[in-house]
Scaffold this motif. Sequence first.
Motif, short mmCIF file in Angstrom:
data_model
loop_
_atom_site.label_atom_id
_atom_site.label_comp_id
_atom_site.label_asym_id
_atom_site.label_seq_id
_atom_site.Cartn_x
_atom_site.Cartn_y
_atom_site.Cartn_z
N LEU A 6 -114.96 61.43 -65.23
CA LEU A 6 -114.71 60.64 -64.17
C LEU A 6 -114.24 61.05 -62.69
N THR A 7 -114.74 60.66 -61.75
CA THR A 7 -114.29 61.47 -60.26
C THR A 7 -113.89 60.10 -59.53
N THR A 8 -112.61 60.20 -59.02
CA THR A 8 -112.09 59.55 -58.24
C THR A 8 -111.27 60.19 -56.95
N PHE A 9 -110.62 59.31 -56.06
CA PHE A 9 -110.30 59.95 -54.89
C PHE A 9 -108.81 60.90 -55.65
N ASP A 10 -108.39 61.92 -54.75
CA ASP A 10 -107.47 62.69 -54.99
C ASP A 10 -106.03 61.99 -54.72
N TRP A 11 -106.21 61.03 -53.72
CA TRP A 11 -105.07 60.65 -53.27
C TRP A 11 -105.33 58.90 -52.35
N VAL A 12 -104.74 58.10 -52.61
CA VAL A 12 -104.82 56.58 -51.81
C VAL A 12 -103.42 56.30 -51.22
N PRO A 13 -103.47 55.55 -50.35
CA PRO A 13 -102.16 55.09 -49.79
C PRO A 13 -101.79 54.24 -50.96
N GLU A 14 -100.39 53.72 -50.69
CA GLU A 14 -99.65 52.78 -51.71
C GLU A 14 -100.47 51.35 -52.27
N PRO A 15 -100.85 50.80 -50.99
CA PRO A 15 -101.19 49.43 -51.30
C PRO A 15 -102.48 49.40 -52.47
N PRO A 16 -103.53 50.16 -52.25
CA PRO A 16 -104.45 50.18 -53.45
C PRO A 16 -104.18 50.71 -54.40
N ARG A 17 -103.08 51.50 -54.80
CA ARG A 17 -103.05 52.04 -56.16
C ARG A 17 -102.69 51.25 -57.14
N GLY A 18 -103.44 51.24 -58.39
CA GLY A 18 -103.35 50.23 -59.52
C GLY A 18 -104.74 49.27 -59.34
N TYR A 19 -105.41 49.51 -58.42
CA TYR A 19 -106.46 48.66 -58.21
C TYR A 19 -107.73 49.59 -57.72
N VAL A 20 -107.60 50.58 -57.73
CA VAL A 20 -109.02 51.70 -57.20
C VAL A 20 -109.87 51.48 -58.51
N ARG A 21 -111.29 51.18 -58.24
CA ARG A 21 -112.13 50.94 -59.22
C ARG A 21 -112.32 51.99 -60.26
N ASP A 22 -111.60 53.27 -60.16
CA ASP A 22 -111.86 54.04 -61.22
C ASP A 22 -110.93 53.41 -62.50
N LEU A 23 -110.22 52.60 -62.24
CA LEU A 23 -109.29 51.74 -63.43
C LEU A 23 -110.23 51.14 -64.21
N ARG A 24 -111.33 50.62 -63.77
CA ARG A 24 -112.28 49.92 -64.60
C ARG A 24 -112.70 51.03 -65.80
N VAL A 25 -113.34 52.11 -65.12
CA VAL A 25 -113.91 53.03 -65.90
C VAL A 25 -112.91 53.80 -67.00
N ARG A 26 -111.69 54.00 -66.44
CA ARG A 26 -110.69 54.50 -67.33
C ARG A 26 -110.43 53.43 -68.63
N TRP A 27 -110.39 52.45 -68.08
CA TRP A 27 -110.29 51.12 -69.32
C TRP A 27 -111.33 51.05 -70.03
N ALA A 28 -112.57 51.13 -69.81
CA ALA A 28 -113.69 51.10 -70.70
C ALA A 28 -113.78 52.28 -71.74
N LEU A 29 -113.26 53.39 -70.96
CA LEU A 29 -113.36 54.73 -71.79
C LEU A 29 -112.22 54.64 -72.68
N GLU A 30 -111.06 54.07 -72.62
CA GLU A 30 -110.20 53.95 -73.43
C GLU A 30 -110.33 52.99 -74.66
N GLU A 31 -111.06 51.72 -74.20
CA GLU A 31 -111.50 50.72 -75.01
C GLU A 31 -112.35 51.46 -76.19
N ALA A 32 -113.35 52.26 -75.60
CA ALA A 32 -114.46 52.84 -76.34
C ALA A 32 -113.87 53.83 -77.27
N GLY A 33 -112.74 54.70 -77.01
CA GLY A 33 -112.18 55.54 -77.57
C GLY A 33 -112.89 56.77 -77.30
N LEU A 34 -113.46 57.27 -76.07
CA LEU A 34 -114.36 58.39 -75.63
C LEU A 34 -113.33 59.26 -75.12
N ALA A 35 -113.55 60.71 -75.18
CA ALA A 35 -112.96 61.80 -74.50
C ALA A 35 -113.42 61.66 -73.11
#
Length: 218
Positions: A6-35
Motif C-alpha cells: 500500500l502506498t500513501t503520502f510520507d506526510w500530510v498536515p494535521e487536519p486530514p490525518r486520520g482521514y487520508v484514504r489509505d485508511l480504507r485500504v488498511r481497514w479492508a486489509l485488516e478485516e481480511a487478515g491479509l499481510a
Amino acid sequence: MPDLILTTFDWVPEPPRGYVRDLRVRWALEEAGLAYTVQSTPFKDGGAEHFAHQPFGQVPWLTDGGISIFESGAILLYIGGFSEKLLPLDPRGRYAVIEWAFAALNSVEMASLPLSFYRFTYDTAETPAKKLMDAFLRARLQHMETVLAGREWLAGAFSIADILMADVLRLADRFGGLADFPACRAYAARATARPAFQKAYADQMAHFAATDEALNQA
Ligand SMILES: N[C@@H](CCC(=O)N[C@@H](CS)C(=O)NCC(=O)O)C(=O)O
C-alpha cells in the motif's frame, strides 16, 4: 500468496490525518487478515513514478506484484477478491455489496465532499451555492437514515461497502453533519468500533507521526 504493498503520502498536515484514504485500504486489509507493507510517496512533488501509479497525483494505490490499482473503491474490490466475507461470491450477495460500494462513493461522498472543503477552510458564509450543497447532502443523508434505521450493515454481513460508507459518513460527522441523523451516526460508530478500523486508524496516525519525528531530527 498476494504481495500487497500500500502506498500513501510520507506526510500530510494535521487536519486530514486520520482521514487520508489509505485508511480504507488498511481497514479492508485488516478485516481480511491479509499481510501487507506500507510505502511512502512524497507529499510534495510526487514524480513520474507517482503519476504512473495514480494519474491524479493522489493516494492511495495498491500493488500486488505486477498489478497496480488506484482509486480506493477499486482497491477494496480487489481486496474483496481475497475475502468472501468482505465480498461474497454469489451474484446476489456480491452485487448487493457492489451497488452499495458505488452508492457510498458516487451518491454520498459526491454530496459530502464539497461541503467538507468548505469546513476545512472555516468559511461560514451562507452563499446560495453553500445552501444548495447543504440541502443536497441532507437529502442523501435522509435517505441513508431510513436505510440504516432498519439494518446493521448495508448488504447483510459487514462488507467492503460498509468500509466505504462508514468512512464517508464519519468525515461528514467530523463537522457535525450527522447531528440530525442518529441512525447514520450509530452506524458510523458501530463500524469504527471494529478492531480492524482501530488498528488502521492508529497505524495511519503513527505513519505520519514517524515522518514528523524524522523531520524534527533532521
Ligand atoms: N477518489 C480517490 C480520491 C483520492 C484522494 O482524494 N486522495 C487524497 C488523500 S485522502 C489526495 O491524494 N489528495 C491530494 C491531492 O488531491 O492532490 C480515491 O478514493 O482513492
